[in-house]
Design an enzyme around this catalytic site. Sequence first.
Site, PDB file in Angstrom:
ATOM      1  N   CYS A 104       0.863  -1.189   0.000  1.00 33.06           N
ATOM      2  CA  CYS A 104       0.000   0.000   0.000  1.00 33.06           C
ATOM      3  C   CYS A 104       0.892   1.229   0.000  1.00 33.06           C
ATOM      4  O   CYS A 104       2.102   1.133   0.167  1.00 33.06           O
ATOM      5  CB  CYS A 104      -0.922   0.039   1.212  1.00 33.06           C
ATOM      6  SG  CYS A 104      -2.290   1.205   0.963  1.00 33.06           S
ATOM      7  N   CYS A 106      -0.137   4.324   1.746  1.00 35.18           N
ATOM      8  CA  CYS A 106      -0.483   5.376   2.709  1.00 35.18           C
ATOM      9  C   CYS A 106       0.680   5.766   3.617  1.00 35.18           C
ATOM     10  O   CYS A 106       0.755   6.886   4.100  1.00 35.18           O
ATOM     11  CB  CYS A 106      -1.722   4.997   3.518  1.00 35.18           C
ATOM     12  SG  CYS A 106      -1.736   3.314   4.109  1.00 35.18           S
ATOM     13  N   CYS A 114      -4.022   6.028   0.073  1.00 40.52           N
ATOM     14  CA  CYS A 114      -3.478   4.728  -0.321  1.00 40.52           C
ATOM     15  C   CYS A 114      -3.138   4.662  -1.802  1.00 40.52           C
ATOM     16  O   CYS A 114      -2.930   3.576  -2.345  1.00 40.52           O
ATOM     17  CB  CYS A 114      -4.446   3.610   0.066  1.00 40.52           C
ATOM     18  SG  CYS A 114      -4.745   3.549   1.845  1.00 40.52           S
ATOM     19  N   LYS A 191     -11.856  -5.098   3.904  1.00 35.99           N
ATOM     20  CA  LYS A 191     -11.236  -4.122   4.791  1.00 35.99           C
ATOM     21  C   LYS A 191     -12.228  -2.990   4.996  1.00 35.99           C
ATOM     22  O   LYS A 191     -12.565  -2.265   4.060  1.00 35.99           O
ATOM     23  CB  LYS A 191      -9.947  -3.595   4.175  1.00 35.99           C
ATOM     24  CG  LYS A 191      -9.213  -2.604   5.066  1.00 35.99           C
ATOM     25  CD  LYS A 191      -7.915  -2.177   4.413  1.00 35.99           C
ATOM     26  CE  LYS A 191      -7.137  -1.216   5.290  1.00 35.99           C
ATOM     27  NZ  LYS A 191      -5.908  -0.768   4.628  1.00 35.99           N
ATOM     28  N   ARG A 201      -2.354   4.305  12.733  1.00 35.14           N
ATOM     29  CA  ARG A 201      -1.930   5.467  11.949  1.00 35.14           C
ATOM     30  C   ARG A 201      -0.865   6.262  12.681  1.00 35.14           C
ATOM     31  O   ARG A 201      -0.055   6.935  12.049  1.00 35.14           O
ATOM     32  CB  ARG A 201      -3.144   6.316  11.593  1.00 35.14           C
ATOM     33  CG  ARG A 201      -3.993   5.540  10.592  1.00 35.14           C
ATOM     34  CD  ARG A 201      -5.218   6.224  10.104  1.00 35.14           C
ATOM     35  NE  ARG A 201      -5.941   5.277   9.253  1.00 35.14           N
ATOM     36  CZ  ARG A 201      -7.212   5.389   8.925  1.00 35.14           C
ATOM     37  NH1 ARG A 201      -7.921   6.417   9.371  1.00 35.14           N
ATOM     38  NH2 ARG A 201      -7.770   4.485   8.163  1.00 35.14           N
ATOM     39  N   ARG A 213     -10.788   7.550   4.085  1.00 33.42           N
ATOM     40  CA  ARG A 213     -10.596   6.427   3.156  1.00 33.42           C
ATOM     41  C   ARG A 213     -11.905   5.728   2.825  1.00 33.42           C
ATOM     42  O   ARG A 213     -11.912   4.625   2.316  1.00 33.42           O
ATOM     43  CB  ARG A 213      -9.597   5.434   3.767  1.00 33.42           C
ATOM     44  CG  ARG A 213      -8.240   6.062   3.991  1.00 33.42           C
ATOM     45  CD  ARG A 213      -7.167   5.024   4.222  1.00 33.42           C
ATOM     46  NE  ARG A 213      -5.873   5.692   4.356  1.00 33.42           N
ATOM     47  CZ  ARG A 213      -5.138   5.681   5.455  1.00 33.42           C
ATOM     48  NH1 ARG A 213      -5.521   5.001   6.502  1.00 33.42           N
ATOM     49  NH2 ARG A 213      -4.001   6.347   5.501  1.00 33.42           N
ATOM     50  N   GLU A 229     -16.843  -8.280  -2.667  1.00 33.59           N
ATOM     51  CA  GLU A 229     -15.422  -7.893  -2.716  1.00 33.59           C
ATOM     52  C   GLU A 229     -14.530  -9.131  -2.672  1.00 33.59           C
ATOM     53  O   GLU A 229     -13.558  -9.246  -3.415  1.00 33.59           O
ATOM     54  CB  GLU A 229     -15.083  -6.969  -1.538  1.00 33.59           C
ATOM     55  CG  GLU A 229     -15.683  -5.568  -1.637  1.00 33.59           C
ATOM     56  CD  GLU A 229     -14.936  -4.681  -2.633  1.00 33.59           C
ATOM     57  OE1 GLU A 229     -13.869  -5.101  -3.113  1.00 33.59           O
ATOM     58  OE2 GLU A 229     -15.434  -3.588  -2.943  1.00 33.59           O
ATOM     59  N   LYS A 244     -10.604  -7.455   8.024  1.00 30.33           N
ATOM     60  CA  LYS A 244      -9.974  -6.457   8.884  1.00 30.33           C
ATOM     61  C   LYS A 244     -10.957  -5.344   9.174  1.00 30.33           C
ATOM     62  O   LYS A 244     -11.520  -4.828   8.205  1.00 30.33           O
ATOM     63  CB  LYS A 244      -8.733  -5.903   8.172  1.00 30.33           C
ATOM     64  CG  LYS A 244      -7.993  -4.827   8.933  1.00 30.33           C
ATOM     65  CD  LYS A 244      -6.807  -4.332   8.131  1.00 30.33           C
ATOM     66  CE  LYS A 244      -6.038  -3.291   8.938  1.00 30.33           C
ATOM     67  NZ  LYS A 244      -4.926  -2.719   8.216  1.00 30.33           N
ATOM     68  N   TYR A 309      -1.040  -7.776  17.307  1.00 26.57           N
ATOM     69  CA  TYR A 309       0.060  -7.169  18.061  1.00 26.57           C
ATOM     70  C   TYR A 309       0.331  -7.961  19.333  1.00 26.57           C
ATOM     71  O   TYR A 309       1.362  -7.778  19.972  1.00 26.57           O
ATOM     72  CB  TYR A 309      -0.279  -5.707  18.370  1.00 26.57           C
ATOM     73  CG  TYR A 309      -0.462  -4.926  17.095  1.00 26.57           C
ATOM     74  CD1 TYR A 309       0.635  -4.423  16.405  1.00 26.57           C
ATOM     75  CD2 TYR A 309      -1.733  -4.756  16.529  1.00 26.57           C
ATOM     76  CE1 TYR A 309       0.480  -3.763  15.203  1.00 26.57           C
ATOM     77  CE2 TYR A 309      -1.898  -4.099  15.319  1.00 26.57           C
ATOM     78  CZ  TYR A 309      -0.786  -3.602  14.662  1.00 26.57           C
ATOM     79  OH  TYR A 309      -0.944  -2.968  13.460  1.00 26.57           O
TER      80      TYR A 309
HETATM   81 ZN   LIG Z   1      -3.149   2.205   2.807  1.00 25.50          ZN
END
Ligand SMILES: [Zn+2]
Length: 324
Positions: A104, A106, A114, A191, A201, A213, A229, A244, A309
């Site tokens: 991507c 971004c 993006c 997403k 971010r 976005r 999608e 996501k 994470y």
């Molecule tokens: Zn992105």
Amino acid sequence: MRGMVRETRLAAEQLVLPLFACPGEGVARAVGSMPGVYQHSVDRLVETAAAAHAAGVRGVMLFGLPEHKDAVGSAAWDDDGIVQQALRALGREVPGLVKIADLCFCEYTNHGHCGVLTGPANPADPAAGGDVEVDNDATLANLELQAVSLAGAGADVIAPSDMMDGRIGAVRAALDAAGKAAVPILSYACKFASGFYGPFREAAESAPSSGDRRGYQMDPANGREAMREAALDVEEGADLLMVKPALPYLDVLAALRRRWDLPLAAYHVSGEYAMLKAAADRGWLDYDRVLMESLIAIRRAGADLIVTYGAVDAARLLAGGWRE
Ligand SMILES: [Zn+2]
């Protein structure tokens, strides 16, 4: 006996740890909203990945913070770019680790979108007004360059997160033409435009400077659109599909599981992790317990892989004989 009849299991080898590569040496810059998460220079990133791998985590997902950003995000396809450097170092130093490269722009564009911008608004001049628009097809050409560069640097899996239409087919063709037919594509098929990405971010320094976005990410209200999608990505040659964020979209994950046989991934995103950490910090939740419960719920809904994470925390708990 509970263990004998348990329907769903979680193993460290199903976990993927996201890592953020930044320039410099000896750098480990803490991300305030995600305790335990850092921006790492390549040397420190390798140490972190090696420790995660030793704990049983099978894969890492790499994001880059380039030295220079520009309007199109050209640092993303620099063969000596920050993620490319990290991939080569990991290939040398941590054999056996699965290296998934995010695809991507971004983190690489000076406007934080993006892809390439068109439309009436000049992002450098917020006073100009109008809608910022991302040029889908111009962005596809750059994604092809980025994918080939990352695969050349040793990425084992390419993971497009940009949400441009037609990106899976375009990236597949570009990889095949570059002799990288064996590199699979993990598509961020579903997403959603989510508030849960906030802490990411900060970690990736990728917040859009204007607009949002929603033009290319999905409406959280739309489960059927998510199926469409995903169907397009399957048709275009995706090897794995991802949902996501994870917990707010377990129904979407379960629906994908029922409909396709491809391996599924779920991204337990920054905000999901930050909520657990913040509440635990206040003594309101038991972090270990809610982390493991979250991950097993994501597995139960149908995910084979979980990007989280908390990957190392969970791997260590599992190695220590964690039992609900
Ligand atoms: Zn992105």
